[in-house]
Design an enzyme around this catalytic site. Structure first.
Site, PDB file in Angstrom:
ATOM      1  N   ASP A   1       0.870  -1.179   0.000  1.00  0.00           N
ATOM      2  CA  ASP A   1       0.000   0.000   0.000  1.00  0.00           C
ATOM      3  C   ASP A   1       0.905   1.227   0.000  1.00  0.00           C
ATOM      4  O   ASP A   1       1.978   1.224   0.621  1.00  0.00           O
ATOM      5  CB  ASP A   1      -0.889  -0.001   1.259  1.00  0.00           C
ATOM      6  CG  ASP A   1      -2.148   0.857   1.093  1.00  0.00           C
ATOM      7  OD1 ASP A   1      -3.252   0.311   1.201  1.00  0.00           O
ATOM      8  OD2 ASP A   1      -2.012   2.087   0.858  1.00  0.00           O
TER       9      ASP A   1
ATOM     10  N   SER B   1     -17.024  -2.941  -8.796  1.00  0.00           N
ATOM     11  CA  SER B   1     -18.055  -2.204  -8.069  1.00  0.00           C
ATOM     12  C   SER B   1     -19.378  -2.313  -8.800  1.00  0.00           C
ATOM     13  O   SER B   1     -19.422  -2.423 -10.036  1.00  0.00           O
ATOM     14  CB  SER B   1     -17.626  -0.742  -7.995  1.00  0.00           C
ATOM     15  OG  SER B   1     -18.712   0.058  -7.600  1.00  0.00           O
TER      16      SER B   1
ATOM     17  N   TYR C   1     -14.476   7.275 -12.286  1.00  0.00           N
ATOM     18  CA  TYR C   1     -14.126   6.203 -11.327  1.00  0.00           C
ATOM     19  C   TYR C   1     -14.708   4.867 -11.802  1.00  0.00           C
ATOM     20  O   TYR C   1     -14.011   3.855 -11.874  1.00  0.00           O
ATOM     21  CB  TYR C   1     -14.664   6.543  -9.927  1.00  0.00           C
ATOM     22  CG  TYR C   1     -14.717   5.348  -9.005  1.00  0.00           C
ATOM     23  CD1 TYR C   1     -13.550   4.776  -8.512  1.00  0.00           C
ATOM     24  CD2 TYR C   1     -15.939   4.762  -8.649  1.00  0.00           C
ATOM     25  CE1 TYR C   1     -13.594   3.654  -7.678  1.00  0.00           C
ATOM     26  CE2 TYR C   1     -15.998   3.649  -7.823  1.00  0.00           C
ATOM     27  CZ  TYR C   1     -14.824   3.095  -7.342  1.00  0.00           C
ATOM     28  OH  TYR C   1     -14.872   1.981  -6.524  1.00  0.00           O
TER      29      TYR C   1
ATOM     30  N   LYS D   1     -13.074   1.011 -13.253  1.00  0.00           N
ATOM     31  CA  LYS D   1     -13.430  -0.368 -12.877  1.00  0.00           C
ATOM     32  C   LYS D   1     -13.812  -1.168 -14.113  1.00  0.00           C
ATOM     33  O   LYS D   1     -13.429  -2.327 -14.272  1.00  0.00           O
ATOM     34  CB  LYS D   1     -14.585  -0.362 -11.873  1.00  0.00           C
ATOM     35  CG  LYS D   1     -14.246   0.276 -10.536  1.00  0.00           C
ATOM     36  CD  LYS D   1     -13.166  -0.495  -9.808  1.00  0.00           C
ATOM     37  CE  LYS D   1     -12.796   0.116  -8.478  1.00  0.00           C
ATOM     38  NZ  LYS D   1     -11.565  -0.463  -7.900  1.00  0.00           N
TER      39      LYS D   1
ATOM     40  N   PHE E   1     -21.447  -4.029  -3.576  1.00  0.00           N
ATOM     41  CA  PHE E   1     -22.518  -3.056  -3.457  1.00  0.00           C
ATOM     42  C   PHE E   1     -22.071  -2.011  -2.421  1.00  0.00           C
ATOM     43  O   PHE E   1     -21.021  -1.418  -2.605  1.00  0.00           O
ATOM     44  CB  PHE E   1     -23.864  -3.775  -3.263  1.00  0.00           C
ATOM     45  CG  PHE E   1     -24.306  -4.296  -4.635  1.00  0.00           C
ATOM     46  CD1 PHE E   1     -23.588  -5.319  -5.273  1.00  0.00           C
ATOM     47  CD2 PHE E   1     -25.326  -3.682  -5.342  1.00  0.00           C
ATOM     48  CE1 PHE E   1     -23.892  -5.718  -6.579  1.00  0.00           C
ATOM     49  CE2 PHE E   1     -25.644  -4.079  -6.642  1.00  0.00           C
ATOM     50  CZ  PHE E   1     -24.932  -5.091  -7.258  1.00  0.00           C
TER      51      PHE E   1
END
Ligand code: NAD
Ligand code: UDP
Length: 346
Positions: A31, A132, A156, A160, A185
């Site tokens: 990270d 997502s 965004y 994805k 979700f």
């Protein structure tokens, strides 16, 4: 298995690291701490009694990423070798993605391409990706089913969608890849210990973190974005999922795809639509009193209602959600109450 978790100090990542350690896996975390704190992993260690090895590495720094794989290479099946990657690292604020699209495409798409190249070079071809529900776009009927056409309506969401396309192409070109695309979700809640949870930077964009900050006195009142939708109480419906149910979905997915080559898509949701008022009232029950709120105008881009059809994850992974909205709010509140300023309290 030895699992590398990118974005593992973040909200969903830290809970998944905990679930992986508790399931007996060895865990490495990569990270860049752009939106998280190392403290999350200290707390995971405190809860689990086990340690995830941390590397402060940006996915955009391919040589540094390569070094992590080089240090964890070995013959297939050997203890020193990474077996699978769960890829959470990414930027996730829709509004910011509209004003800074290049930053989002570079970080989320180029970062993933770097990761895939390095994985391929080291023969690590099992990947679980954080997609997502936003990829379903505006035109699909609810509930959303994995086979529907996708088409996100903001940068965004398009990162994805693009990564899903790239992963589908990679899987089609080389049958040695084992890939899970998980469409989440609305993740909320925290581990029941109240030691790890969501710690947003600045003003929260999402509903539950905002309510939690109202409850703890950091914000004056919740602004409800629209009370005139064609829904039972006039507010939008979403499919909220407890972050521990979600993290267990990742353990189920990585175990499953490790044994099965191909590219698989699964919704991770509860299948239940809850309104903004349902969430507010549930949080008020957790706190024990009413919370200040006001109905204001609709937020641009919000869809009135969507939720998952989660039956494919149940059929294929044996996974389904087990926690209620009240449990999500109780656990989220415990975390917020015990850590009013998030990890900086420490
Ligand atoms: P988060 O911001 O808490 O975690 C993401 C982590 O990725 C952070 O720790 C951040 O520092 C790290 N990161 C970002 N760019 C990086 C880079 N280039 N190199 C290394 N690390 C990097 O977010 P989260 O809520 O835990 O979300 C995890 C993933 O799930 C994200 O990909 C997000 O888009 C996706 N997702 C989240 C939600 C949600 O509502 N939280 C819903 C659907 C999908
Ligand atoms: N919402 C709201 N006030 C807020 C934040 C969110 O009324 O301060 C509403 C938002 O309009 C949506 C729901 O809460 O109907 C969930 O929003 P969130 O941003 O958490 O999730 P998403 O819309 O991305 O699914």
């Amino acid at each position: 298995m030895k699992v590398l978790v990118t974005g593992g100090t973040g909200y969903i990542g830290s809970h998944t690291v905990l679930s992986l350690l508790e399931a007996g896996h060895d865990v490495l975390v990569v990270d860049n701490l752009a939106n998280s704190s190392r403290e999350s992993l200290s707390r995971v260690q405190e809860i689990s009694g086990r340690t995830a090895v941390f590397h402060a590495v940006d996915l955009l720094d391919e040589p540094a990423l390569r070094e992590v794989f080089a240090r964890n290479s070995g013959t297939e099946g050997s203890h020193s070798r990474i077996d699978a990657v769960i890829h959470f690292a990414g930027l996730k604020a829709v509004g910011e993605s509209v004003s800074q699209p290049l930053r989002y495409y570079h970080n989320n798409v180029s970062g993933t391409i770097n990761l895939l190249r390095v994985m391929d070079d080291y023969g690590v071809r099992t990947l679980v990706f954080s997609s997502s529900a936003t990829v379903y776009g505006e035109s699909n009927p609810v509930p959303y089913i994995e086979k529907m056409e996708i088409g996100a309506n903001n940068p965004y969401g398009r990162t994805k969608e693009q990564v899903e396309d790239i992963l589908s192409d990679v899987g089609a070109a080389d049958s040695r890849w084992h890939i899970a695309l998980l469409r989440y979700f609305n993740p909320v809640g925290a581990h029941e210990s109240g030691r790890i949870g969501e710690d947003p930077l600045g003003i929260p964009n999402n509903l539950v973190p905002f309510i939690a900050q109202v409850a703890v006195g950091r914000r004056e009142k919740l602004m409800i974005f629209g009370g005139d939708y064609d829904t039972p109480d006039g507010t939008c419906l979403r499919d909220y999922i407890h972050v521990m149910d979600l993290s267990e979905g990742h353990v189920a997915a990585v175990n499953h795809v490790a044994q099965k080559a191909g590219v698989f898509r699964w919704n991770l949701g509860s299948g239940i639509g809850s309104s903004v008022f349902d969430v507010l009232h549930s949080f008020e029950r957790a706190v024990g009193h009413e919370l200040a709120h006001e109905i204001t105008g609709r937020r641009a881009g919000d869809l009135p209602a969507f939720w998952a059809d989660p039956s494919a994850a149940l059929a294929d992974l044996g996974w389904s959600t087990s926690k209620t909205l009240d449990q999500m709010c109780q656990d989220h509140w415990r975390w917020q109450k015990n850590n009013p300023q998030g990890y900086t309290t420490a």
